[in-house]
Write an enzyme that holds these catalytic residues in place. Structure first.
Site, short mmCIF file in Angstrom:
data_model
loop_
_atom_site.label_atom_id
_atom_site.label_comp_id
_atom_site.label_asym_id
_atom_site.label_seq_id
_atom_site.Cartn_x
_atom_site.Cartn_y
_atom_site.Cartn_z
N GLU A 70 72.57 78.02 40.88
CA GLU A 70 73.52 77.01 41.37
C GLU A 70 74.06 76.16 40.22
O GLU A 70 75.25 75.82 40.21
CB GLU A 70 72.86 76.13 42.43
CG GLU A 70 72.61 76.82 43.75
CD GLU A 70 73.89 77.28 44.42
OE1 GLU A 70 74.89 76.56 44.34
OE2 GLU A 70 73.87 78.37 45.03
N CYS A 226 89.69 83.41 49.95
CA CYS A 226 90.53 82.20 49.94
C CYS A 226 90.59 81.63 48.54
O CYS A 226 90.18 80.49 48.27
CB CYS A 226 89.97 81.18 50.93
SG CYS A 226 91.08 79.80 51.29
N CYS A 233 94.81 86.59 52.61
CA CYS A 233 94.78 86.06 53.97
C CYS A 233 94.67 87.17 55.02
O CYS A 233 94.16 86.94 56.11
CB CYS A 233 96.02 85.23 54.24
SG CYS A 233 96.16 83.79 53.15
N CYS A 236 91.02 87.68 55.91
CA CYS A 236 90.20 86.48 56.12
C CYS A 236 89.79 86.38 57.59
O CYS A 236 90.63 86.50 58.49
CB CYS A 236 90.99 85.24 55.72
SG CYS A 236 90.06 83.70 55.96
N CYS A 242 94.16 79.22 60.96
CA CYS A 242 94.26 78.53 59.67
C CYS A 242 95.57 77.75 59.61
O CYS A 242 96.66 78.33 59.72
CB CYS A 242 94.19 79.53 58.52
SG CYS A 242 94.43 78.80 56.89
#
Length: 379
Positions: A70, A226, A233, A236, A242
């Site tokens: 992370e 994205c 798109c 997605c 959206c």
């Protein structure tokens, strides 16, 4: 409708722009989403088929390895991180090994990833864990957030992936997904916009049994679908409702950081050489490239030979100028002007722990700033 490639899009005349409104409550969300699976359910289903499943830090629920990943993934792409992660985790296999290692070794293992403050924080956090938690790596987000270099979103991600804590994340990729899906106006880094996004992230959480797939799915959607430029798109799972896609505003959302002209700084760096070795100087622990090894630095109008004589009492001659190097930081741009200096005499009194002479190949193994490493490789 998808935004055309290469530039921003604008809402059709008469269609109002979305406003930043508080997230809907659970009952309102269920009503709004009656036409199909919820936001979270779609993300979870997509992740289990299309998401990333076998990254090196996903193979076991080890909070130490998850933490390393992370921190490394902050402002760095997965493909870049993987080889660094594997080398770093091999050299420092647990939090005790990292805490007991000299900072120079940690910085050397980090060298090339950039944003070196992250490595300083890793080392400091490992020492805190050993001192305050007897080496037992914390797993809950509240405790994790008290450690150096671990903010709210990073703490949540570690807690989710290591023990399934049901808490929201909000890294840069997730901000982009939420801002586009709900039409959130404004720069996501602005405090008011961030507060709206956090409230939305909290409101959209799935059941605890799905939290790992959901969290990974949001990260993967932002990183692979994205994306900032040329989002995909058509594939997605969130496309049907959206706001950015509906209003043809994909190129506008999220709003970019307000532009500021970056100040520029120019310095001369000295490539001091003797008998095939190069002089490296330890930088101060705080500031740009803190704690790394670099080349001695002077102002552009300073005389390199005067510097060598006054600083080291060394006899030297000026060698060739080298090509300038451009480097950008978040808050300013830097131009380095390298100058070769050949040392004929180096007095013993100039030998201190702040300086070290190394052959070029050995110098490349040290913790160097990226532009200095690039310069040495070009020699």
């Amino acid at each position: 409708m998808r935004a055309p490639r290469g530039g921003p899009s604008f809402a059709p005349p008469g269609r109002p722009k979305a406003r930043n409104t508080p997230p809907q409550g659970a009952a309102e969300r269920r009503s709004r989403e009656r036409g199909g699976p919820s936001f979270a359910a779609r993300v979870v289903a997509w992740q289990r088929v299309h998401g990333r499943q076998d990254l090196p830090w996903q193979r076991r629920r080890d909070p130490y390895r998850i933490w390393l990943s992370e921190i490394m993934l902050q402002q760095t792409q997965v493909a870049t991180v993987i080889p660094y992660f594997e080398r770093f985790a091999s050299k420092f296999p647990d939090v005790g090994a990292l805490a007991s290692a000299p900072l120079d070794d940690v910085l050397a293992a980090w060298s090339g990833l950039g944003y070196y403050r992250r490595a300083h924080h890793l080392h400091a956090a490992a020492q805190r864990i050993v001192a305050d938690h007897r080496g037992d790596f914390p797993r809950d987000a509240a405790t994790l957030a008290t450690l150096p270099g671990i903010g709210r979103s990073t703490a949540a991600a570690i807690a989710v992936f290591s023990q399934g804590e049901c808490t929201a994340i909000l890294d840069g990729n997730v901000k982009r997904v939420l801002a586009r899906h709900r039409g959130i106006e404004g720069f996501p880094g602005a405090p008011k916009v961030t507060a709206v996004l956090w409230a939305l992230a909290d409101a959209l959480l799935p059941p605890r049994s799905d939290i790992g797939a959901y969290t990974q799915g949001l990260m993967d959607l932002g990183a692979t679908v994205c994306t900032r430029a040329n989002p995909r798109c058509d594939v997605c799972p969130l496309k049907r409702d959206c706001v950015a896609r509906r209003d043809d505003r994909i190129g506008e959302l999220p709003s970019p950081r307000p532009r500021k002209s970056l100040p520029h700084r120019s310095v001369r760096v000295l490539l001091v050489e003797r008998s095939g070795e190069i002089l490296l100087e330890k930088r101060p622990p705080i500031g740009i490239w803190g704690g790394l090894w670099s080349l001695p630095e002077i102002a552009l109008d300073d005389d390199p030979l005067t510097f060598a004589r006054v600083r080291f009492d060394a006899d030297a001659t000026v060698g060739a100028d080298l090509a300038p190097i451009q480097h950008s930081f978040t808050h300013f741009a830097l131009t380095l002007y390298p100058q070769r200096i050949n040392v004929a005499r180096w007095p013993p009194r100039a030998e201190t722990s702040q300086y070290v002479w190394l052959a070029r190949d050995d110098a490349l193994q040290a913790a160097l700033p990226a532009p200095i490493r690039k310069l040495l490789r070009s020699l």
